[in-house]
Design a protein around this motif. Structure first.
Motif, PDB file in Angstrom:
ATOM      1  N   TYR A 173     -32.724 -12.029   7.903  1.00  0.00           N
ATOM      2  CA  TYR A 173     -32.380 -10.680   7.391  1.00  0.00           C
ATOM      3  C   TYR A 173     -30.938 -10.753   6.612  1.00  0.00           C
ATOM      4  O   TYR A 173     -30.163 -11.883   7.036  1.00  0.00           O
ATOM      5  CB  TYR A 173     -32.164  -9.577   8.369  1.00  0.00           C
ATOM      6  N   ASP A 176     -36.140 -10.272   5.130  1.00  0.00           N
ATOM      7  CA  ASP A 176     -34.884 -10.605   4.244  1.00  0.00           C
ATOM      8  C   ASP A 176     -35.571  -9.789   2.713  1.00  0.00           C
ATOM      9  O   ASP A 176     -35.060 -10.358   1.763  1.00  0.00           O
ATOM     10  CB  ASP A 176     -34.676 -11.703   4.064  1.00  0.00           C
ATOM     11  N   VAL A 188     -32.337  -3.967  11.847  1.00  0.00           N
ATOM     12  CA  VAL A 188     -32.948  -3.803  10.682  1.00  0.00           C
ATOM     13  C   VAL A 188     -34.227  -3.314  11.109  1.00  0.00           C
ATOM     14  O   VAL A 188     -34.998  -2.555  10.318  1.00  0.00           O
ATOM     15  CB  VAL A 188     -32.995  -5.228  10.106  1.00  0.00           C
TER      16      VAL A 188
END
Length: 545
Positions: free
Chosen positions: A226, A500, A178
């Motif tokens: 995340y 996130d 990510v």
């Protein structure tokens, strides 16, 4: 210092290796983690000594332990390539000179080094160039080459100590997929850490391993930062201890915590698992004893001795290695303290999470200028960044913007902008005071996940519950509608959903700038030469309480 040496000598004497044949073999696991470029005991931002953090001090302790303990293994659990001006200098400015972390760990005969998430910040070519400088195995069993399907780095090691076979598995947090997606997508994929551990524990046991050690760049416990249906947990140490039988020791990292004197018992591992985490910035040396013996049938028996995180503060740096890299240290000092601009004002981030501050607006101004975006979003990374009246140095900028993020220009809707701001505003606890005291953090998210936006005016009413705090959101004097669309400049971590921030993770990418945000700020200041707050400050947002 004399007192420290006396106490540490007593510690070593108390741990001295057994000489009687009927006593167990003492296997000692030493570890560093999250070194982040802290080779010398020096604060490059302030240009002053920092005796609390130094890999060279840890090296002195490693030598001392080895002098008493012949059956010793030494590991680093990752995040060594990025993190302070020393590391950044040899990744951005002088990329061909040998990197001192590589030289020190090679000279100290480390047995394995884990590839942490920040190792990917400068791209795979630079990481692999640095790895090529060393003979030490670099480990990450769950990092898989996208094309071949094989581990991208060394997955496991087998070592023999006094007739016992020791299996070591290196793992890394899958969050890199990510956080560094632009650098890794289509090149390296990441598998679930606990599932990978289970697979390799079985493999090593089949190869004769009697003791299993996990060295991982992940926390022993903690929430995942995340959202992903494909990736496993960010922090999977406890899951391994609870679900993977046959594990004897876990060396954790990534969360920058100190963990010692912890033996974790579970149904999968009723004998217990020794857990160690040696802090951050080479503040501690992890020290774990496994006491090995055999039963009447020759099967290995593993018991636990001391399990400590030893502070390095009072130790002296390793004299030979200190001298070897001293010219690098001095070169970095000169580079960091070089002036890049002048100012007639004092800038500070002390209240930057409570009010729109010029020092944050500088970051936003440069991001928006570089991308041509309608808006810019940025976190307030530190509340102790300062530009004094006079000279602004690279050290000042490194304190203001400590990460190696590059820059994206995204297209988002008005609804996504509002959701982004509401999600960021979770940082504050619901305010119940009378207005005389400032709002405080909720503890739900760290400060580096509190973003503010430049180019849109709005209020954050922290008297309201999280999710319903953004008031009077306008762009160019016009209330923002859900159906509106804007371009926004965001750093590479945030643009792919880091922290996130799922509402922007898949937004349309209009432009990418593969230059670090800090270098963009530096270039702007070098060009301008002289700057004051009014050049960039706009007062776009405010807290209401």
């Amino acid at each position: 210092m004399r007192l420290f040496l006396s106490l540490f000598t007593l510690f070593l004497v108390s741990l001295s290796s057994c000489t009687h044949k009927d006593e167990p073999t003492k296997l000692v696991l030493l570890s560093t983690a999250d070194v982040h470029g802290h080779i010398y005991p020096w604060n490059y931002y302030a240009d002053e000594a920092d005796e609390r953090h130094s890999l060279l001090k840890a090296a002195t302790l490693i030598d001392s332990v080895r002098s008493q303990q012949p059956h010793t293994l030494v590991f680093d659990a990752g995040d060594w390539l990025q993190g302070n001006p020393f590391a950044e200098y040899f990744a951005r400015t002088d990329t061909t000179q040998p990197f001192a972390f590589i030289g020190v760990t090679q000279a100290m005969n480390f047995d394995g080094i884990v590839v942490g998430n920040h190792e990917f910040n400068f791209g795979l070519p630079h990481l692999h160039y640095r790895i090529s400088e060393s003979d030490v195995p670099f480990m990450a069993a769950n990092a898989v080459d996208y094309e071949t399907g094989e581990p991208a780095y060394t997955p496991w090691l087998l070592q023999e100590k006094d007739g016992f076979s020791i299996g070591i598995i290196g793992l890394t947090t899958p969050g890199s997929a990510v956080w560094d997606r632009p650098r890794l997508e289509g090149r390296i994929r990441f598998e679930d850490g606990a599932k990978t551990a289970a697979r390799y524990v079985t493999k090593l046991q089949e190869k004769g391993a009697e003791v299993i050690v996990i060295v991982m760049h992940a926390g022993f416990e903690g929430t995942t930062s995340y959202t992903s249906d494909e990736l496993g947990e960010e922090h999977f140490g406890q899951t391994i201890a609870e679900t993977v039988p046959g594990v004897h020791a876990i060396i954790a990292s990534h969360t920058h915590r100190v963990i010692d004197d912890l033996t974790y018992f579970s149904e999968a591992n009723p004998q217990g698992v020794a857990v160690t985490q040696p802090g951050r910035w080479a503040s501690h040396l992890g020290y774990t004893e496994l006491l090995l013996s055999r039963d009447s049938e020759g099967n290995a028996i593993v018991n636990f001795g001391l399990n400590r995180a030893l502070p390095v503060e009072a130790a002296e740096p390793h004299p030979e290695l200190y001298a070897r890299y001293l010219s690098q240290h001095e070169r970095v000092r000169a580079h960091v303290q070089a002036p890049i601009a002048r100012t007639d004002s004092v800038w500070t981030s002390t209240r930057a999470r409570l009010e729109d501050s010029p020092i944050t607006d500088l970051v936003q101004y440069v991001q928006r200028k570089a991308t041509g975006a309608d808006l810019s979003g940025s976190a307030i990374f530190n509340t102790d960044a300062t530009f004094a009246d006079g000279v602004i140095t690279r050290g000042n900028l490194a304190r203001l913007y400590p990460f190696e993020n590059t820059l994206f220009k995204l297209r988002i809707s008005g609804a996504e902008l509002r959701e982004y701001l509401e999600f960021s505003a979770r940082y504050f606890a619901t305010y119940e005071g009378d207005g005389s005291e400032a709002p405080v953090s909720s503890g739900v998210t760290p400060g580096f996940n509190f973003d503010v936006v430049y180019g849109a005016s709005y209020q954050i009413d922290v008297r309201q519950p999280a999710g319903d705090r953004i008031r009077n959101l306008e762009v160019n004097g016009r209330p923002v509608q859900d159906s509106d669309h804007f371009t926004i400049a965001l750093n590479s971590y945030r643009a792919v959903g880091g922290g996130d921030f799922h509402m922007i993770a898949n937004a349309e990418v209009v432009k990418k700038i593969d230059t670090s945000v800090r270098l963009l700020i530096e270039a702007y200041l070098l060009e301008k030469g002289h700057i004051n707050p009014q050049d960039v400050a706009r007062n776009y947002w405010e807290l209401v309480y």
